[in-house]
Design an enzyme around this catalytic site. Structure first.
Site, PDB file in Angstrom:
ATOM      1  N   ASP B  14      -1.702  20.670  28.129  1.00 41.87           N
ATOM      2  CA  ASP B  14      -0.565  20.892  27.228  1.00 41.87           C
ATOM      3  C   ASP B  14      -1.083  20.851  25.796  1.00 41.87           C
ATOM      4  O   ASP B  14      -2.170  20.343  25.526  1.00 41.87           O
ATOM      5  CB  ASP B  14       0.503  19.803  27.429  1.00 41.87           C
ATOM      6  N   SER B  15      -0.276  21.365  24.881  1.00 45.03           N
ATOM      7  CA  SER B  15      -0.626  21.260  23.465  1.00 45.03           C
ATOM      8  C   SER B  15      -0.440  19.826  22.975  1.00 45.03           C
ATOM      9  O   SER B  15      -1.075  19.408  22.015  1.00 45.03           O
ATOM     10  CB  SER B  15       0.236  22.206  22.649  1.00 45.03           C
ATOM     11  N   CYS B  78       2.618  23.810  29.470  1.00 49.22           N
ATOM     12  CA  CYS B  78       3.035  24.086  28.106  1.00 49.22           C
ATOM     13  C   CYS B  78       3.645  25.477  28.127  1.00 49.22           C
ATOM     14  O   CYS B  78       2.967  26.444  28.475  1.00 49.22           O
ATOM     15  CB  CYS B  78       1.810  24.049  27.182  1.00 49.22           C
ATOM     16  N   GLU B 155      10.541  13.452  19.616  1.00 51.00           N
ATOM     17  CA  GLU B 155       9.396  12.640  19.166  1.00 51.00           C
ATOM     18  C   GLU B 155       9.838  11.534  18.211  1.00 51.00           C
ATOM     19  O   GLU B 155       9.162  10.519  18.075  1.00 51.00           O
ATOM     20  CB  GLU B 155       8.327  13.546  18.556  1.00 51.00           C
ATOM     21  N   CYS B 193      10.879  24.224  27.637  1.00 50.01           N
ATOM     22  CA  CYS B 193       9.928  23.421  26.857  1.00 50.01           C
ATOM     23  C   CYS B 193       9.820  22.071  27.544  1.00 50.01           C
ATOM     24  O   CYS B 193      10.839  21.498  27.960  1.00 50.01           O
ATOM     25  CB  CYS B 193      10.429  23.254  25.422  1.00 50.01           C
ATOM     26  N   HIS B 195       9.313  19.205  26.487  1.00 47.21           N
ATOM     27  CA  HIS B 195       9.974  18.070  25.831  1.00 47.21           C
ATOM     28  C   HIS B 195      11.443  17.946  26.260  1.00 47.21           C
ATOM     29  O   HIS B 195      12.023  16.866  26.169  1.00 47.21           O
ATOM     30  CB  HIS B 195       9.956  18.234  24.305  1.00 47.21           C
TER      31      HIS B 195
END
Lengths: 287, 287
Positions: B14-15, B78, B155, B193, B195
């Site tokens: 993943d990034s 990702c 985040e 995504c 996240h």
């Protein structure tokens, strides 16, 4: 100064295009200079990266400005790079280098009467405690707070949006509560990130009455004029004049470079620069 | 498969650490496998970068997983890299590579009755139109929307915050208005995504009644079991079992690597993995 050129070149470096707010303030004060701006957009944001990585990236951009754009002076228009990599940049190139932290702290010293100062910035800038140190060296007490949502909100274009106003209110409430816990009486707020000037109207509406808001981009441009002004050999405007630059003077020579995302830089950059950024040139710094 | 090891290694890339939601789903289904995860945190986010840059970065991580961690299969956890760099990764290494886009589209096909699907993702994933293409190939009509504020909100830890609920409402209102303008009747929303699974409760509260929410992390793990399962030679759980993995089975062998920000990875990663990530090893991919 490069002898084959009539006017000096000020090199301006940022991790992205937020530093265009610093370039804008420089152009308003130094209309006779040439400018080369590089945004290291391939590797932004610096705000969440380590000191070692940021220092390596920033030195590459500094060398590009000096070696390929013949910059005579460098302005690090990135709070994170100024906080974490100013030494590394000064070692990487022989030219004078100015960051945004010291000018921001100096402007806070001039503005504050209580000596208590609030600073909002990215994660990495706050964790470096560079503003606290620069303020402390001037006899100020500073409380710093990371506000990681503000950059994405600016880049989403929500600079005058109720959600952004609410996020600012939450961050400032937390900051003021922390100041109260420590028994401080802050009267000055430093915008420690070059994206934040675009939020200045919302921020000024959110701070307590009488609190002064310091724009580190403006402060850095003032300091650049003081430090580089007499060496520059070109007109320096003691009062910045957007009208003169925009309407009556010849267009300043500004070359913009980015390591990636030229389209996004061109699309969003004008908001920060206050004029069209024109064609942005792609450059590969490696990595 | 590396002959000196009893169990195969699945490499997950993943990034950042969002892809830990995919790793979590894989561990729940393949408790007998070994896992190596790399987050290219020095260069995140990929979502705002160009195809060329993303392809270069992703190929470096893929080679690390294969050459230094002896990965037998790769999962690109990702969405941005899957959308923009799957070909480049497949060219960079000889091992089988699975992205998250095709499994997400396949799960949408299985879920949707109207054939109209909404997709939310990063800027770069949306601009690639990879989901629209993968959905179109299955006879679905997809409307994609970039939601660049959602990753920073996750985040920041605001996964159950009124501001995040409001941002989700705004994005989904815009998406549903666009669907109405086009005369579509969407009944499925793809979280494009890694996240976004952490926002699933807020997203499910915001979608119209009856709309199915597809998690591309879960969909990718299901596809990995189908594609790699019989080659793996270790137990495959047809029903994912968090309890079994967490309580009764031996701890899975998971090595996590990051190119920067090990501290942040360790601090935030557990939220995504659903268990402590343990010590994260720093690795330098160059650049």
């Amino acid at each position: 100064m490069n002898p084959d050129r009539l006017t000096p070149t000020i090199g301006v470096f940022d991790s992205g295009f937020g530093g265009l707010t610093v370039l804008r303030a420089l152009i308003e004060r130094l209309p006779g200079a040439q400018f080369a701006f590089i945004g290291d957009t391939a590797r932004l944001p610096y705000g969440s990266k380590s000191r070692r990585t940021i220092a390596r990236y920033a030195a590459q951009s500094a060398r590009f400005l000096v070696e390929e754009q013949s910059a005579d002076f460098l302005v690090i228009a990135c709070n994170t790079a100024s906080a974490l990599a100013l030494d590394a940049i000064q070692e990487a190139v022989p030219q004078p280098v100015l960051g945004v932290i010291e000018p921001g702290a100096e402007a806070a010293r001039a503005a504050s009467r209580t000596g208590d100062v609030l600073v909002i910035a990215t994660d990495a800038t706050v964790h470096s405690h560079a503003y606290a140190a620069a303020c402390g060296a001037r006899g100020l007490r500073a409380i710093e707070k990371a506000c990681p949502l503000l950059v994405p909100l600016v880049e989403e274009g929500w600079t005058n949006h109720p959600v952004t106003a609410e996020v600012i209110r939450i961050y400032l409430d937390e900051l003021n509560a922390e100041a109260a816990r420590r028994g401080l009486n802050p009267d000055t707020l430093v915008l420690g990130c070059t994206h934040y000037p675009l939020l200045r109207p919302l921020i000024e509406a959110a701070v307590p009455a009488g609190m002064k808001v310091i724009d580190s981009a403006e402060a850095a441009a003032e300091a650049a004029v003081r430090e580089f002004g007499e060496k520059i050999g070109c007109p320096v405007l003691s009062t910045p004049s957007v009208e003169r630059v925009g309407d009556n003077a010849p267009d300043p020579v500004v070359r913009c470079f980015a390591t990636d995302s030229v389209e996004k830089f061109e699309r969003l950059g004008s908001r920060f620069l206050g004029r069209p950024v024109g064609a942005v040139e792609l450059v590969d710094l490696g990595g």
